[in-house]
Design an enzyme around this catalytic site. Structure first.
Site, PDB file in Angstrom:
ATOM      1  N   SER A 176       0.831  -1.202   0.000  1.00  0.00           N
ATOM      2  CA  SER A 176       0.000   0.000   0.000  1.00  0.00           C
ATOM      3  C   SER A 176       0.869   1.256   0.000  1.00  0.00           C
ATOM      4  O   SER A 176       1.724   1.411  -0.862  1.00  0.00           O
ATOM      5  CB  SER A 176      -0.920  -0.071   1.217  1.00  0.00           C
ATOM      6  OG  SER A 176      -1.893   0.915   1.152  1.00  0.00           O
ATOM      7  N   ASP A 224      -9.903  -4.132  -5.926  1.00  0.00           N
ATOM      8  CA  ASP A 224      -9.348  -3.391  -4.797  1.00  0.00           C
ATOM      9  C   ASP A 224      -9.899  -1.968  -4.815  1.00  0.00           C
ATOM     10  O   ASP A 224      -9.628  -1.193  -5.729  1.00  0.00           O
ATOM     11  CB  ASP A 224      -7.810  -3.370  -4.897  1.00  0.00           C
ATOM     12  CG  ASP A 224      -7.155  -2.698  -3.694  1.00  0.00           C
ATOM     13  OD1 ASP A 224      -7.874  -2.106  -2.857  1.00  0.00           O
ATOM     14  OD2 ASP A 224      -5.925  -2.768  -3.599  1.00  0.00           O
ATOM     15  N   HIS A 233      -7.551  -5.269  -0.334  1.00  0.00           N
ATOM     16  CA  HIS A 233      -6.335  -4.484  -0.457  1.00  0.00           C
ATOM     17  C   HIS A 233      -5.133  -5.228   0.127  1.00  0.00           C
ATOM     18  O   HIS A 233      -4.034  -4.708   0.135  1.00  0.00           O
ATOM     19  CB  HIS A 233      -6.554  -3.151   0.276  1.00  0.00           C
ATOM     20  CG  HIS A 233      -5.481  -2.153   0.044  1.00  0.00           C
ATOM     21  ND1 HIS A 233      -5.049  -1.792  -1.220  1.00  0.00           N
ATOM     22  CD2 HIS A 233      -4.722  -1.421   0.908  1.00  0.00           C
ATOM     23  CE1 HIS A 233      -4.088  -0.881  -1.112  1.00  0.00           C
ATOM     24  NE2 HIS A 233      -3.876  -0.647   0.172  1.00  0.00           N
TER      25      HIS A 233
END
Lengths: 427, 116, 267
Positions: free
Chosen positions: C95, C217, C245
């Site tokens: 991320s 996502d 995610h």
């Protein structure tokens, strides 16, 4: 525990049997009915979030039909965008790691618009190998609770903002006080030819303006004036008196540098200004320095101030008594006592305020006192004024809590290695 | 730390204020209030009995000056009685020993009109 | 300062194996790697850590100014590389850590020699000509969600969560104990994550890069993955058939396969 089928236990007595029968009649819910119209929402989703099963209660809250939802929507489709992010960054990882998550506060979106604040708890259902198959979620209507919590949060935010504001205000006030305090003292002592001067101001509290003051300034080509004193009380009122005192003495000295005359002028000003009401007065020593050959002649007068201390080159330390000098400002006319001394090379004159001698020491919290001060000073003969001030500052710090008053120190000395004696060897 | 106690005794020559305990920044205001509340007539004498004064700093000295100003305003006199050694030292340094009339202790009986 | 304890650095795997530095994203800590780290440690030197303010890092080292931008997090990475004298590092960022890796690689080109980005997004908020997937209001809503869930956080729990269990009995009371974070700190991390724009930084990447995205996502949609892939020359894009995610949790085997295949091709 509610029973949804026939009781496995045989009834034990007539009364119990009839109660049991009454319960059974009341609780004839099937497990299905209990699921569908439970007072909370139920939801089962596949591991990718697809909704596989949902109860009527939750459908009613959402305002959607079963056909719209089952197999067509994912759990996160029910959430607000912020809630989706929270779900994917917190809820889903936690569920995956722990196998359960409880009491997460999120909003779900209703079909007709609007939101319902809910509390979510989820568990995963695993197959025989421990692999998660399904996520079961309960959804509680948390409108009232969340409104209350929001109120708590809002109050906390308000309180935090107020605290931040208060801290900023306090900082600003302390800055203002520090600037004001500095205006009561010289920024730096001016160099006096043939002499060395050093000073220190100990502030008891950064919140409270102190009332101690000192100054050193030229009168004419060959004479310098100095003073040091203590205004009664603390705080802004005391600071106002300190300011008045400092500038009165400076002006008076230029007009007539005789120490008694300068203190008398100050006495008149303070008494006139503060005659009515709250008595405001000060103690002060005012003096004039004049170079006389190899020595410096000191002429000073005291108004109710603790006597100055002279540290001699020969290793002695003695007070310079000025008995009979009265506090400045309490009577329309006041007696002030003058005295003179001479400072030879290596001699230092120390002026101080009573914060030093009135510091309380030891377990008995006895006053430090003027005998202890003289003994301490006797060990500092043969040291330059700045070293005397350093040592005195160390002494003040050693008092810790015992020193709760502001303290001003001013040391004026004749160096032993004066340039004109040729001992100032280049380094 | 012992708190400040003041007892007012009325005599023919004027009020006698027996002051006991510690006189510092935190208690001086109390004494100032007591003193300025005393009724004085011209020619009377206000006596501050310090026999049981345990501690006194510069705030206490201010309270004595307030008492003196109060007496002077009423055309009365003021005297400090049984001044303890340390207080006497401060009075000498500040020159106040010339302003107050100082008298030895008389072991005067305690008054019964109490305050504080 | 002892960086290893400050960032709760853990090292597993053979001493002389190629180095993988695993960096968690916003919302959790190194626990995020628990399903893939053991397998990776069979063939790699695996370094895991918590950013200051997350997990079991030293909270006293946290500073609101330093960690208000991604540079502060990149500084953590650089300092860890230096403290352990890591060389030839494959940086695996989940991320937001993908962008932290970009910054760290620019700062220590001699140490970080390849980047693996899991669910990267250089900019979450939409702007003219760019779709990040979120509006500024959405991010406000997230901050609100964070605030709502902070009510479960209490200062007495902090020592347990942060790994100083002088009151172990508190541990049992914790339900959502993984990834619990001090609210004030999480807020700063959330803002740094979702309000930063690292699109220009992406252009500086000059090391082999793998972009690993999930097919579904919300946080890093596929068009964002395509954008990252386009901007970094020579990068590889792999789309995992996974939802959410966090593929390292939801699809660990596929994630491992993609990782090892990419790293294998580098050496």
């Amino acid at each position: 525990m509610c029973r949804t089928g026939p009781s496995p236990d045989p009834p034990e007595g007539g009364e119990t049997t009839s109660t049991d029968a009454a319960f059974t009649a009341l609780l004839e819910d099937s497990a299905d009915e209990l699921y569908e119209s439970a007072p909370c929402g139920y939801l089962s989703t596949l591991m990718d979030g697809t909704i596989a099963k949902i109860n009527t209660t939750l459908l009613t809250w959402l305002g959607r039909s079963r056909e719209e939802v089952v197999g067509r929507m994912r759990f996160t489709d029910l959430l607000t965008v912020g809630g989706k992010i929270y779900h994917d960054t917190h809820f889903a990882p936690l569920l995956s790691m722990q196998g359960s998550v409880s009491g997460i506060a999120l909003d779900i979106k209703k079909a007709e618009g609007g939101r319902l604040p809910v509390l979510l708890s989820s568990v995963t259902k695993n197959d025989s190998t421990g692999r998660p198959q399904l996520i079961r979620t309960t959804v509680f209507d948390a409108s009232d609770r969340r409104a209350y919590e929001r109120e708590l949060l809002r109050e906390r935010q308000v309180a935090e903002a107020a605290r931040t504001q208060a801290e900023e205000d306090r900082e600003r006030l302390q800055e203002a006080l520090a600037v004001l305090q500095q205006s009561l003292l010289p920024a730096a002592l001016p160099p006096v030819p043939g002499m060395e001067a050093a000073s220190h101001y100990h502030t008891a509290s950064p919140d409270r303006l102190g009332g101690d003051f000192y100054d050193l300034f030229p009168l004419d080509g060959k004479r310098w004036a100095f003073f040091l004193g203590d205004v009664c009380g603390k705080g802004p009122q005391a600071a106002a008196v300190t300011s008045l005192t400092r500038y009165t003495l400076r002006a008076a000295a230029l007009h007539d540098p005789d120490p008694v005359a300068a203190l008398t002028t100050l006495n008149t000003v303070l008494h006139e200004r503060y005659a009515a009401g709250d008595p405001r007065y000060c103690t002060a020593i005012f003096g004039v320095l004049e170079q006389a050959g190899d020595t410096v002649k000191v002429e000073l007068a005291s108004g109710g101030h603790p006597p100055a201390l002279v540290m001699r080159q020969d290793g002695s330390a003695e007070y310079l008594p000025t008995p009979g000098g009265l506090l400045v400002g309490i009577l329309p006319s006041a007696p002030f006592t003058a005295t003179t001394t001479e400072l030879a090379a290596g001699d230092t004159l120390l002026l101080y305020t009573d914060g030093l001698t009135e510091a309380r020491i030891g377990e008995e919290r006895e006053l430090f006192g003027d005998v202890a001060l003289r003994d301490f000073a006797a060990d500092l003969t043969h040291t330059a004024p700045h070293e005397v001030i350093e040592a005195m500052t160390g002494l003040l710090n050693s008092f810790g809590d015992g020193l709760d008053d502001d303290t001003a120190l001013l040391a004026l000395g004749v160096p032993t290695d004066r340039p004109d004696t040729g001992s100032d060897s280049p380094t | 730390m012992s708190p400040l106690t003041t007892i007012v005794q009325d005599t023919d020559t004027g009020p006698v204020l027996h002051i006991a305990g510690e006189l510092d920044y935190s208690t001086a205001a109390e004494l100032r209030e007591t003193v300025t509340g005393l009724a004085l007539r011209p020619g009377q004498r206000l006596v501050l009995d310090l026999a049981h004064l345990g501690f006194c700093d510069s705030s206490g000295i201010t309270a004595f000056i307030v008492a003196r100003n109060h007496a002077t305003a009423a055309q009365a006199e003021i005297a400090l009685v049984a001044v303890p050694g340390p207080v006497l030292r401060i009075l000498r340094v500040t020159g106040l020993d010339q302003v107050f009339s100082l008298e030895p202790g008389t072991d005067a009986q305690n008054g019964r009109t109490a305050s504080g | 300062m002892d960086i290893v304890s400050r960032n709760n650095v853990t090292v597993t795997g053979p001493q002389d194996a190629p180095v993988l530095l695993l960096a968690h994203g916003f919302g959790c800590d190194q626990n995020m790697w628990r399903l893939v780290a053991p397998a990776l440690a069979e063939n790699y030197r695996v370094i895991q850590f918590d950013y200051v303010g997350s997990g079991r890092s030293d909270l006293s080292a946290w500073d609101a100014t330093r960690y208000a931008t991604l540079d502060g997090y990149a500084q953590d990475v650089v300092e860890i590389c230096e403290a352990l004298d890591l060389r030839e590092v494959s940086f695996v960022g989940h991320s937001v850590s993908s962008m932290v890796g970009v910054l760290a690689a620019a700062a220590t080109p001699d140490r970080i020699t390849s980047l693996i980005m899991i669910g990267p997004s250089p900019c979450y908020v939409d702007s003219p000509g760019y779709r990040g997937g979120f509006s500024a209001e959405d991010i406000d809503e997230l901050l609100e969600s964070l605030d709502s869930n902070y009510l479960g956080w209490s200062a007495t729990m902090a020592p347990v969560i942060m790994g100083n269990p002088d009151r172990p009995e508190l541990g049992e009371e914790l339900t959502n104990s993984f990834c619990a974070t001090d609210p004030a700190i999480a807020r700063v991390f959330a803002r740094a994550t979702f309000l930063s724009d690292s699109r220009d930084d992406l252009k500086t990447v000059n090391v082999p890069t793998l972009v690993l995205e999930c097919s579904q996502d919300v946080i890093a949609p596929r068009e964002v993955g395509a954008y990252v892939h386009d901007v970094i020359p020579g990068s590889r894009l792999v789309t995992l058939d996974a939802t959410g995610h966090c593929p390292q949790l939801s699809a660990p085997e596929a994630t491992l396969a993609a990782l090892t295949e990419f790293i294998g091709n580098q050496s």
